[in-house]
Write an enzyme that holds these catalytic residues in place. Structure first.
Site, PDB file in Angstrom:
ATOM      1  N   ARG A   1      -7.962   2.759   4.330  1.00 31.89           N
ATOM      2  CA  ARG A   1      -8.619   2.718   5.644  1.00 31.89           C
ATOM      3  C   ARG A   1      -8.920   4.108   6.169  1.00 31.89           C
ATOM      4  O   ARG A   1     -10.023   4.366   6.668  1.00 31.89           O
ATOM      5  CB  ARG A   1      -7.779   1.930   6.652  1.00 31.89           C
ATOM      6  CG  ARG A   1      -7.772   0.441   6.391  1.00 31.89           C
ATOM      7  CD  ARG A   1      -6.912  -0.294   7.378  1.00 31.89           C
ATOM      8  NE  ARG A   1      -5.535   0.209   7.284  1.00 31.89           N
ATOM      9  CZ  ARG A   1      -4.639   0.171   8.260  1.00 31.89           C
ATOM     10  NH1 ARG A   1      -4.949  -0.341   9.428  1.00 31.89           N
ATOM     11  NH2 ARG A   1      -3.426   0.629   8.082  1.00 31.89           N
TER      12      ARG A   1
ATOM     13  N   ASN B   1      -7.055  -3.881   7.488  1.00 28.33           N
ATOM     14  CA  ASN B   1      -6.342  -4.615   6.454  1.00 28.33           C
ATOM     15  C   ASN B   1      -6.290  -6.084   6.846  1.00 28.33           C
ATOM     16  O   ASN B   1      -6.151  -6.411   8.025  1.00 28.33           O
ATOM     17  CB  ASN B   1      -4.907  -4.114   6.310  1.00 28.33           C
ATOM     18  CG  ASN B   1      -4.813  -2.781   5.603  1.00 28.33           C
ATOM     19  OD1 ASN B   1      -5.724  -2.362   4.904  1.00 28.33           O
ATOM     20  ND2 ASN B   1      -3.700  -2.105   5.783  1.00 28.33           N
TER      21      ASN B   1
END
Length: 93
Positions: A22, A40
């Site tokens: 990320r 996520n």
């Protein structure tokens, strides 16, 4: 003439959580001028929404096929979506 950005919803499969995916995605999006978000999901995948000019989006989608060095991407699902919403920046969710 104002360009109309392309928007894609993306699901990244493989070893993509716990490897800095990320944060690396945020850095790459900022470098390319992409707007949207990344997060996520409970099933171990990473989901992203990428929005920008077609060439920027193409480059971002190509990067997401591999991700950062520790990631092992096995599949990338992409779907172009029509939306009037314009994102102002790119962030982790």
């Amino acid at each position: 003439m104002q360009h109309i950005p392309e928007t894609y919803q993306v699901r990244v499969h493989g070893q993509v959580q716990g490897v800095g995916f990320r944060q690396a995605t945020v850095r790459k999006a900022h470098a390319l001028g992409i707007h949207g978000w990344v997060r996520n999901l409970d099933d171990g995948t990473v989901e992203a929404l990428v929005q920008g000019a077609p060439d920027q989006v193409d480059e971002m989608l190509q990067w997401l096929r591999f991700g950062p060095p520790l990631a092992k991407v096995t599949a990338l699902d992409t779907q172009r979506i029509d939306t009037d919403r314009r994102y102002e920046h790119f962030a982790r969710r």
